[in-house]
Design a protein around this motif. Structure first.
Motif, PDB file in Angstrom:
ATOM      1  N   THR A  16       0.813  -1.213   0.000  1.00 56.87           N
ATOM      2  CA  THR A  16       0.000   0.000   0.000  1.00 56.87           C
ATOM      3  C   THR A  16       0.849   1.267   0.000  1.00 56.87           C
ATOM      4  O   THR A  16       2.050   1.237   0.300  1.00 56.87           O
ATOM      5  CB  THR A  16      -0.908   0.029   1.229  1.00 56.87           C
ATOM      6  OG1 THR A  16      -0.095   0.156   2.407  1.00 56.87           O
ATOM      7  CG2 THR A  16      -1.765  -1.232   1.318  1.00 56.87           C
ATOM      8  N   LEU A  17       0.194   2.374  -0.288  1.00 58.87           N
ATOM      9  CA  LEU A  17       0.867   3.670  -0.213  1.00 58.87           C
ATOM     10  C   LEU A  17       1.326   3.953   1.214  1.00 58.87           C
ATOM     11  O   LEU A  17       2.412   4.516   1.419  1.00 58.87           O
ATOM     12  CB  LEU A  17      -0.065   4.774  -0.707  1.00 58.87           C
ATOM     13  CG  LEU A  17       0.521   6.183  -0.788  1.00 58.87           C
ATOM     14  CD1 LEU A  17       1.747   6.230  -1.690  1.00 58.87           C
ATOM     15  CD2 LEU A  17      -0.528   7.178  -1.278  1.00 58.87           C
ATOM     16  N   ASP A  18       0.539   3.571   2.214  1.00 58.70           N
ATOM     17  CA  ASP A  18       0.972   3.747   3.599  1.00 58.70           C
ATOM     18  C   ASP A  18       2.275   3.004   3.865  1.00 58.70           C
ATOM     19  O   ASP A  18       3.174   3.522   4.544  1.00 58.70           O
ATOM     20  CB  ASP A  18      -0.111   3.249   4.561  1.00 58.70           C
ATOM     21  CG  ASP A  18      -1.272   4.223   4.693  1.00 58.70           C
ATOM     22  OD1 ASP A  18      -1.123   5.380   4.255  1.00 58.70           O
ATOM     23  OD2 ASP A  18      -2.317   3.822   5.232  1.00 58.70           O
ATOM     24  N   TYR A  45       5.187   4.954   2.340  1.00 57.23           N
ATOM     25  CA  TYR A  45       5.662   6.077   3.146  1.00 57.23           C
ATOM     26  C   TYR A  45       6.366   5.604   4.417  1.00 57.23           C
ATOM     27  O   TYR A  45       7.328   6.241   4.883  1.00 57.23           O
ATOM     28  CB  TYR A  45       4.510   7.014   3.490  1.00 57.23           C
ATOM     29  CG  TYR A  45       4.101   7.892   2.326  1.00 57.23           C
ATOM     30  CD1 TYR A  45       5.039   8.679   1.664  1.00 57.23           C
ATOM     31  CD2 TYR A  45       2.784   7.926   1.886  1.00 57.23           C
ATOM     32  CE1 TYR A  45       4.676   9.479   0.595  1.00 57.23           C
ATOM     33  CE2 TYR A  45       2.407   8.727   0.808  1.00 57.23           C
ATOM     34  CZ  TYR A  45       3.367   9.494   0.170  1.00 57.23           C
ATOM     35  OH  TYR A  45       3.010  10.287  -0.893  1.00 57.23           O
ATOM     36  N   ASP A  46       5.920   4.491   4.978  1.00 59.06           N
ATOM     37  CA  ASP A  46       6.630   3.900   6.105  1.00 59.06           C
ATOM     38  C   ASP A  46       8.057   3.556   5.682  1.00 59.06           C
ATOM     39  O   ASP A  46       9.036   3.849   6.391  1.00 59.06           O
ATOM     40  CB  ASP A  46       5.887   2.646   6.581  1.00 59.06           C
ATOM     41  CG  ASP A  46       6.436   2.084   7.886  1.00 59.06           C
ATOM     42  OD1 ASP A  46       7.512   2.525   8.342  1.00 59.06           O
ATOM     43  OD2 ASP A  46       5.787   1.187   8.469  1.00 59.06           O
ATOM     44  N   LEU A  47       8.177   2.973   4.510  1.00 59.67           N
ATOM     45  CA  LEU A  47       9.485   2.627   3.974  1.00 59.67           C
ATOM     46  C   LEU A  47      10.325   3.885   3.729  1.00 59.67           C
ATOM     47  O   LEU A  47      11.528   3.914   4.023  1.00 59.67           O
ATOM     48  CB  LEU A  47       9.286   1.852   2.678  1.00 59.67           C
ATOM     49  CG  LEU A  47      10.475   1.132   2.060  1.00 59.67           C
ATOM     50  CD1 LEU A  47      11.128   0.184   3.051  1.00 59.67           C
ATOM     51  CD2 LEU A  47      10.024   0.375   0.814  1.00 59.67           C
ATOM     52  N   ALA A  48       9.700   4.936   3.210  1.00 59.39           N
ATOM     53  CA  ALA A  48      10.413   6.188   2.965  1.00 59.39           C
ATOM     54  C   ALA A  48      10.997   6.761   4.253  1.00 59.39           C
ATOM     55  O   ALA A  48      12.122   7.290   4.265  1.00 59.39           O
ATOM     56  CB  ALA A  48       9.472   7.206   2.321  1.00 59.39           C
ATOM     57  N   HIS A  49      10.250   6.674   5.347  1.00 59.14           N
ATOM     58  CA  HIS A  49      10.758   7.175   6.628  1.00 59.14           C
ATOM     59  C   HIS A  49      11.912   6.314   7.134  1.00 59.14           C
ATOM     60  O   HIS A  49      12.881   6.837   7.718  1.00 59.14           O
ATOM     61  CB  HIS A  49       9.632   7.229   7.660  1.00 59.14           C
ATOM     62  CG  HIS A  49       8.743   8.419   7.520  1.00 59.14           C
ATOM     63  ND1 HIS A  49       7.772   8.509   6.550  1.00 59.14           N
ATOM     64  CD2 HIS A  49       8.678   9.583   8.219  1.00 59.14           C
ATOM     65  CE1 HIS A  49       7.144   9.670   6.665  1.00 59.14           C
ATOM     66  NE2 HIS A  49       7.677  10.347   7.669  1.00 59.14           N
ATOM     67  N   ARG A  50      11.849   5.019   6.917  1.00 61.18           N
ATOM     68  CA  ARG A  50      12.948   4.145   7.337  1.00 61.18           C
ATOM     69  C   ARG A  50      14.210   4.434   6.524  1.00 61.18           C
ATOM     70  O   ARG A  50      15.326   4.449   7.069  1.00 61.18           O
ATOM     71  CB  ARG A  50      12.537   2.679   7.196  1.00 61.18           C
ATOM     72  CG  ARG A  50      11.438   2.274   8.182  1.00 61.18           C
ATOM     73  CD  ARG A  50      10.877   0.895   7.860  1.00 61.18           C
ATOM     74  NE  ARG A  50       9.642   0.655   8.576  1.00 61.18           N
ATOM     75  CZ  ARG A  50       9.475  -0.298   9.512  1.00 61.18           C
ATOM     76  NH1 ARG A  50      10.481  -1.078   9.841  1.00 61.18           N
ATOM     77  NH2 ARG A  50       8.298  -0.447  10.097  1.00 61.18           N
ATOM     78  N   ILE A  51      14.044   4.670   5.227  1.00 53.36           N
ATOM     79  CA  ILE A  51      15.184   5.037   4.396  1.00 53.36           C
ATOM     80  C   ILE A  51      15.728   6.394   4.843  1.00 53.36           C
ATOM     81  O   ILE A  51      16.954   6.587   4.918  1.00 53.36           O
ATOM     82  CB  ILE A  51      14.781   5.051   2.911  1.00 53.36           C
ATOM     83  CG1 ILE A  51      14.463   3.626   2.439  1.00 53.36           C
ATOM     84  CG2 ILE A  51      15.887   5.668   2.062  1.00 53.36           C
ATOM     85  CD1 ILE A  51      13.860   3.555   1.051  1.00 53.36           C
ATOM     86  N   ARG A  52      14.845   7.329   5.149  1.00 54.08           N
ATOM     87  CA  ARG A  52      15.275   8.634   5.673  1.00 54.08           C
ATOM     88  C   ARG A  52      16.152   8.456   6.901  1.00 54.08           C
ATOM     89  O   ARG A  52      17.221   9.081   7.030  1.00 54.08           O
ATOM     90  CB  ARG A  52      14.037   9.470   5.990  1.00 54.08           C
ATOM     91  CG  ARG A  52      14.270  10.926   6.412  1.00 54.08           C
ATOM     92  CD  ARG A  52      14.310  11.156   7.932  1.00 54.08           C
ATOM     93  NE  ARG A  52      13.435  10.364   8.734  1.00 54.08           N
ATOM     94  CZ  ARG A  52      12.267  10.769   9.227  1.00 54.08           C
ATOM     95  NH1 ARG A  52      11.813  11.962   8.956  1.00 54.08           N
ATOM     96  NH2 ARG A  52      11.569   9.965  10.024  1.00 54.08           N
ATOM     97  N   GLY A  74       1.945   4.982  -6.938  1.00 55.54           N
ATOM     98  CA  GLY A  74       2.383   5.904  -5.904  1.00 55.54           C
ATOM     99  C   GLY A  74       3.182   5.214  -4.816  1.00 55.54           C
ATOM    100  O   GLY A  74       4.165   5.776  -4.295  1.00 55.54           O
ATOM    101  N   ALA A  75       2.786   3.994  -4.437  1.00 56.96           N
ATOM    102  CA  ALA A  75       3.497   3.266  -3.391  1.00 56.96           C
ATOM    103  C   ALA A  75       4.917   2.934  -3.826  1.00 56.96           C
ATOM    104  O   ALA A  75       5.849   2.946  -3.009  1.00 56.96           O
ATOM    105  CB  ALA A  75       2.740   1.987  -3.030  1.00 56.96           C
ATOM    106  N   ASP A  76       5.103   2.632  -5.112  1.00 55.49           N
ATOM    107  CA  ASP A  76       6.444   2.356  -5.630  1.00 55.49           C
ATOM    108  C   ASP A  76       7.297   3.618  -5.619  1.00 55.49           C
ATOM    109  O   ASP A  76       8.475   3.591  -5.252  1.00 55.49           O
ATOM    110  CB  ASP A  76       6.360   1.811  -7.050  1.00 55.49           C
ATOM    111  CG  ASP A  76       5.569   0.515  -7.148  1.00 55.49           C
ATOM    112  OD1 ASP A  76       5.769  -0.368  -6.299  1.00 55.49           O
ATOM    113  OD2 ASP A  76       4.749   0.402  -8.083  1.00 55.49           O
ATOM    114  N   ALA A  77       6.701   4.742  -6.036  1.00 54.92           N
ATOM    115  CA  ALA A  77       7.431   6.002  -6.054  1.00 54.92           C
ATOM    116  C   ALA A  77       7.853   6.414  -4.652  1.00 54.92           C
ATOM    117  O   ALA A  77       9.005   6.813  -4.419  1.00 54.92           O
ATOM    118  CB  ALA A  77       6.573   7.096  -6.690  1.00 54.92           C
ATOM    119  N   ALA A  78       6.941   6.316  -3.698  1.00 60.64           N
ATOM    120  CA  ALA A  78       7.268   6.683  -2.318  1.00 60.64           C
ATOM    121  C   ALA A  78       8.395   5.816  -1.777  1.00 60.64           C
ATOM    122  O   ALA A  78       9.249   6.292  -1.007  1.00 60.64           O
ATOM    123  CB  ALA A  78       6.032   6.554  -1.437  1.00 60.64           C
TER     124      ALA A  78
END
Length: 270
Positions: free
Chosen positions: A33-35, A38-45, A152-156
């Motif tokens: 999912t998109l959620d 974004y969870d993954l994006a924060h972990r990468i951050r 969107g989930a892939d992009a995030a």
């Protein structure tokens, strides 16, 4: 099967600035999912900060509906930007190395500097009051997935497809925000290269206005308390104003702007 997000974050980060291709999370993990993106994006951050990078802003993508048929986007998505990926071109001229990024693209955009914390539910005028300066810039994006047809989930999950951003000179808007509100909607931009390729765009291509692109992200983040809100001092890019174009070594891309006192840019790609 549900992904191990910590392991997936490490795997995705290891591909940054390499030619390595990834499977899309939405394909590898049906129901991703998109959620989760974004969870993954924060972990990468967190991994990037731990290795010494500093978050300096957000990039917003998927705001130009005229490009959806090229990328598979269905709405805006966002990612973090870092001091290692953002650079100012004080005179609007520069060279940009594409490195080992696959399927690089160039996007002419409008960026906002946040001077007051934007809150969910703010009107366009209220959000404009949160911005003290704007600039035209070039966003460089890439796809580690083998093509550009992504959800969107892939992009995030993949840094918001963010490779780098080059800002032109910043312009203070605090003395005439009402006037700038109109200009940000109505200015026009032409993107061209040495081969004679031309693409036209306008401020309203970013969801009606770059400020409305900011609104979409601020409201979306506000619906999810676990996501980091946009903060004072951040740079927020607001999506491509023209068709995103292939970025190839040897190309020189220029922009000209009408309807707003913003500096056009010229970059040569290596």
């Amino acid at each position: 099967m549900q992904p191990d997000l910590d392991q997936l974050a490490r795997t995705i980060l290891q591909t940054f600035s390499t030619k390595k291709q990834l499977d899309r999370p939405t394909v590898e993990y049906p129901g991703f999912t998109l959620d989760q993106g974004y969870d993954l994006a924060h972990r990468i951050r967190d991994l990037r900060v731990a290795r010494g990078e500093r978050v300096v802003g957000r990039k917003i993508g998927g705001t130009n509906r005229a490009t959806y048929h090229l990328t598979g986007a269905t709405g805006p998505s966002w990612g973090f930007m870092y001091d290692t990926t953002v650079e100012e071109l004080p005179d609007g001229r520069g060279r940009v190395s594409l490195g080992r990024f696959p399927l690089a693209r160039i996007e002419p955009e409008l960026a906002l500097h946040i001077a007051r914390k934007p809150e969910p539910g703010m009107s366009e005028a209220q959000l404009l009051d949160c911005v003290d300066s704007v600039c035209h810039g070039f966003e460089f994006v890439y796809s580690p997935y083998g093509d550009w047809w992504v959800k969107g989930a892939d992009a995030a999950s993949a840094f918001g497809m963010h490779m780098g951003y080059r800002t032109g000179p910043w312009v203070d808007i605090s003395d005439d925000r009402a006037g700038w509100g109109e200009m940000l909607r109505n200015f026009t931009i032409t993107l061209g290269n040495q081969a004679g390729i031309l693409r036209e765009g306008k401020g309203s291509n970013a969801l009606g206005s770059p400020i409305l692109a900011l609104q979409a992200v601020v409201d979306e983040i506000g619906d999810h308390p676990d996501r980091t809100p946009v903060a004072v001092g951040e740079i927020v890019t607001t999506g491509t104003l023209t068709e995103l174009m292939p970025a190839m070594p040897g190309d020189t891309w220029t922009t000209t702007i009408s309807g707003a006192p913003l500096t056009g840019l010229r970059v040569t790609l290596d």
